[in-house]
Design a protein around this motif. Structure first.
Motif, PDB file in Angstrom:
ATOM      1  N   THR A 134       0.916  -1.312   0.451  1.00 13.83           N
ATOM      2  CA  THR A 134       0.544  -0.426  -0.405  1.00 13.83           C
ATOM      3  C   THR A 134       0.857   1.023  -0.091  1.00 13.83           C
ATOM      4  O   THR A 134       1.714   1.122   0.439  1.00 13.83           O
ATOM      5  N   THR A 156       0.965   3.574   2.345  1.00 12.71           N
ATOM      6  CA  THR A 156       1.558   3.440   3.310  1.00 12.71           C
ATOM      7  C   THR A 156       2.650   2.848   4.561  1.00 12.71           C
ATOM      8  O   THR A 156       3.783   2.963   4.027  1.00 12.71           O
ATOM      9  N   GLN A 157       2.734   1.381   3.309  1.00  8.41           N
ATOM     10  CA  GLN A 157       3.480   0.700   3.435  1.00  8.41           C
ATOM     11  C   GLN A 157       4.708   0.682   2.324  1.00  8.41           C
ATOM     12  O   GLN A 157       5.925   0.921   3.160  1.00  8.41           O
ATOM     13  N   ARG A 190       5.964   4.687   2.045  1.00  9.19           N
ATOM     14  CA  ARG A 190       6.326   5.015   2.403  1.00  9.19           C
ATOM     15  C   ARG A 190       7.290   4.655   3.600  1.00  9.19           C
ATOM     16  O   ARG A 190       8.265   5.269   3.881  1.00  9.19           O
ATOM     17  N   GLU A 191       6.347   3.712   4.691  1.00 12.23           N
ATOM     18  CA  GLU A 191       7.510   3.127   5.899  1.00 12.23           C
ATOM     19  C   GLU A 191       9.343   2.534   5.084  1.00 12.23           C
ATOM     20  O   GLU A 191      10.164   2.357   5.868  1.00 12.23           O
ATOM     21  N   ARG A 194      10.759   5.493   4.008  1.00 12.46           N
ATOM     22  CA  ARG A 194      12.006   5.760   5.536  1.00 12.46           C
ATOM     23  C   ARG A 194      12.868   4.730   6.526  1.00 12.46           C
ATOM     24  O   ARG A 194      13.850   5.453   6.475  1.00 12.46           O
TER      25      ARG A 194
END
Length: 205
Positions: free
Chosen positions: A187, A189-190, A192-193, A196
């Protein structure tokens, strides 16, 4: 990505002998695009002169205007897909102008786009049996690796750390291409993580 010199388009040695003065209906890109369509739809073994002529609705004479044979077309198709001048079609155009974090996010977003990973998977499978295709894929992997390493260096990582993490990102990307049908698609969000995690400088020992 760094611009490299563009190879000259293939010119058939039969052109002067058999097609001088003929009106050229199609360009090289028409033939390579047709080859990619057949590759995706029917597999590499289906890419034949007869199949492509049927795909484009032309005769073999039109094919030989551009190519000496099917091997030259296959090599040109692979090199055109993998070349930096095709970055716009792959969606990578303009990456150099983006800030480093946005550049990484954009690359991750594009990789999980359905058309890109489908073609990447087909071309990589094709490379298993065609040395000229394997050479083109190798050049693409090297270019992506150096782009990632340069981006990570911009973010403050040491050259050694940047190269190690760029390699990990390349392996993750290739793994996604080959395993995405068996595993969940990351996803936003995943992604982006992941970026990061991969871009956080290692604390001093």
């Amino acid at each position: 990505m760094t611009e490299t010199s563009r190879p000259a388009p293939p010119v058939s040695t039969r052109k002067a002998a058999s097609a001088r003065g003929a009106a050229r209906r199609l360009g090289v890109t028409d033939w390579t695009d047709a080859a990619l369509r057949v590759l995706l739809r029917d597999g590499a073994a289906a890419i034949t002169i007869a199949k492509l002529c049927d795909e484009l609705g032309v005769t073999k004479g039109s094919f030989y205007w551009h190519f000496d044979g099917i091997d030259q077309l296959l090599e040109t198709t692979a090199r055109n897909w993998c070349a930096d001048r095709n970055d716009a079609a792959r969606g990578f155009g303009g990456l150099d102008e983006l800030p480093p974090q946005q550049r990484l996010a954009r690359m991750g977003e594009l990789l999980t786009g359905e058309r890109v990973w489908q073609i990447e998977l087909a071309v990589r499978d094709w490379a298993r049996t065609r040395p000229e295709v394997a050479d083109a894929v190798r050049a693409l992997d090297q270019r992506i690796f150096h782009t990632l390493a340069d981006t990570l260096t911009e973010l403050g990582l040491s050259p050694d750390q940047a190269r190690m993490r760029a390699a990990l990102m390349c392996f993750a990307g290739i793994g996604f291409v080959h395993g995405n049908q068996n595993l969940p698609t990351p996803t936003p969000t995943q992604r982006r993580e992941f970026f990061r995690f991969i871009t956080t400088p290692q604390p001093p020992a």
